[in-house]
Design a protein around this motif. Structure first.
Motif, PDB file in Angstrom:
ATOM      1  N   LYS A   1      68.903  75.248  97.712  1.00  0.00           N
ATOM      2  CA  LYS A   1      69.466  76.450  97.102  1.00  0.00           C
ATOM      3  C   LYS A   1      68.371  77.252  96.398  1.00  0.00           C
ATOM      4  O   LYS A   1      68.306  78.489  96.511  1.00  0.00           O
ATOM      5  CB  LYS A   1      70.564  76.066  96.108  1.00  0.00           C
TER       6      LYS A   1
ATOM      7  N   ARG B   1      66.106  78.841  98.980  1.00  0.00           N
ATOM      8  CA  ARG B   1      66.795  79.947  99.656  1.00  0.00           C
ATOM      9  C   ARG B   1      66.827  81.179  98.757  1.00  0.00           C
ATOM     10  O   ARG B   1      66.644  82.305  99.218  1.00  0.00           O
ATOM     11  CB  ARG B   1      68.209  79.516 100.032  1.00  0.00           C
ATOM     12  N   THR B   2      67.032  80.961  97.458  1.00  0.00           N
ATOM     13  CA  THR B   2      67.064  82.077  96.502  1.00  0.00           C
ATOM     14  C   THR B   2      65.723  82.789  96.448  1.00  0.00           C
ATOM     15  O   THR B   2      65.645  84.021  96.374  1.00  0.00           O
ATOM     16  CB  THR B   2      67.432  81.558  95.099  1.00  0.00           C
TER      17      THR B   2
ATOM     18  N   ASP C   1      70.315  69.373  97.844  1.00  0.00           N
ATOM     19  CA  ASP C   1      71.056  70.638  97.877  1.00  0.00           C
ATOM     20  C   ASP C   1      70.506  71.630  96.855  1.00  0.00           C
ATOM     21  O   ASP C   1      70.400  72.822  97.122  1.00  0.00           O
ATOM     22  CB  ASP C   1      72.550  70.384  97.599  1.00  0.00           C
ATOM     23  N   SER C   2      70.143  71.126  95.680  1.00  0.00           N
ATOM     24  CA  SER C   2      69.571  71.993  94.638  1.00  0.00           C
ATOM     25  C   SER C   2      68.236  72.565  95.078  1.00  0.00           C
ATOM     26  O   SER C   2      67.927  73.738  94.841  1.00  0.00           O
ATOM     27  CB  SER C   2      69.397  71.211  93.333  1.00  0.00           C
TER      28      SER C   2
END
Length: 321
Positions: free
Chosen positions: A239, A242-243, A235-236
């Protein structure tokens, strides 16, 4: 270059922007998508600036850099597109020499500033992902202010000599500029002087500014990707990717046409001139139009505020009616 001795030298009072050579019969039709793109650029970047400036929660380094990019996009498009549309619609291509130099200055300043802002954004993402514990210590408001000042100062210092170099040239050919806006090399090529210095200054600036920025951005994202894939949590990783995704799209959109245009003008003599001219016009239209769309769609915090703004506007409209 032709020797200046065989020609009558003059300093042009006005230039005539001819539009895109080879497309005279279809310029009105070309202007329609150009005008729509400009409207989207104005609305998108103005909305982005409004949201970031008025929402206290968005007063963070990443969003401040996005607002700087939006401001540079507005300067770039507003410097070029209104005159471009006047040429297409009214054949109003006449522009004074001083106005032409002013337009040239702001076009190139915006371009160099955007490159520096993208580098600052890459540095911001690098610190956020590779050294998150020191993020607020490194990227303070004072540091962001200094970075913004450095962007403006560097742009001015590199571009102001272009104005000086053009003003030193003697002209003897024509005052017709085969473009919709005043570009440095387009003006310089009308001169009867030897423009070797102009050419080499342009090449040096491209290498030291755009080339160096691109290398540093690539290095930053290489380090970011290495750090991301060392993260244990899936998940990290998602994320973080995606950022960075929206920034990477904007970077590709900025540098790919820039490098293509640079090499095409120097080595692409087989490419028709009107194609190069059309690409040059799209280059000042498409990135400023797409940048706010990319950030608005891919950045959850900005998208949420955009939806809230439209929701409030719809409620007010329904109450008035």
């Amino acid at each position: 270059m032709m020797p200046a001795d065989n020609h009558t030298l003059f300093y042009p009072v006005t230039y005539i922007l001819t539009g895109i050579p080879g497309t005279e019969q279809s310029q009105v039709w070309i202007s329609i998508p150009f005008c729509l793109m400009y409207v989207v650029t104005l609305l998108g970047n103005s909305l982005l600036l409004f949201i970031i400036l008025t929402e206290q929660s968005l007063h963070e380094p990443m969003y401040i850099f996005v607002s700087m990019l939006a401001a540079a996009d507005l300067v770039l498009s507003t410097t070029t597109v209104p005159k471009m549309l006047a040429v297409f619609w009214f054949r109003a291509g006449e522009i004074s020499f001083a106005a032409c130099l002013t337009q040239m200055f702001f076009i190139h300043v915006s371009f160099v500033a955007e490159s520096a802002i993208l580098l600052a954004m890459a540095f911001d993402r690098y610190v956020a992902i590779c050294d998150p514990l020191r993020y607020t210590i490194i990227l303070t408001k004072s540091m962001i202010g200094k970075m913004g000042l450095a962007v403006v100062t560097r742009s001015f210092c590199f571009i102001f000599p272009l104005v000086f170099l053009v003003k030193q040239l003697k002209f003897c050919r024509t005052s017709l500029l085969p473009n919709t806006y005043c570009d440095y090399m387009t003006i310089a090529r009308l001169a009867c002087d030897d423009i070797t210095v102009n050419i080499w200054y342009g090449i040096t600036m491209a290498i030291l500014v755009i080339g160096l920025d691109a290398v540093l951005i690539a290095l930053s994202y290489g380090l970011i990707l290495r750090a991301v894939f060392w993260l244990h949590s899936k998940d990290s990783r998602l994320k973080a990717l995606r950022t960075c995704g929206s920034h990477f799209c904007v970077i590709l959109m900025f540098y790919t046409p820039a490098f293509f245009s640079y090499f095409a003008h120097r080595f692409g003599h087989i490419i028709p001139g009107y194609i190069l001219n059309l690409l040059a016009n799209l280059y000042v239209l498409i990135p400023p139009m797409l940048n706010p769309i990319i950030y608005g769609v891919t950045t959850k915090e900005i998208l949420k505020r955009v939806i809230n703004v439209f929701h409030r506007w719809c409620r007010r409209s329904s109450l008035v009616s």
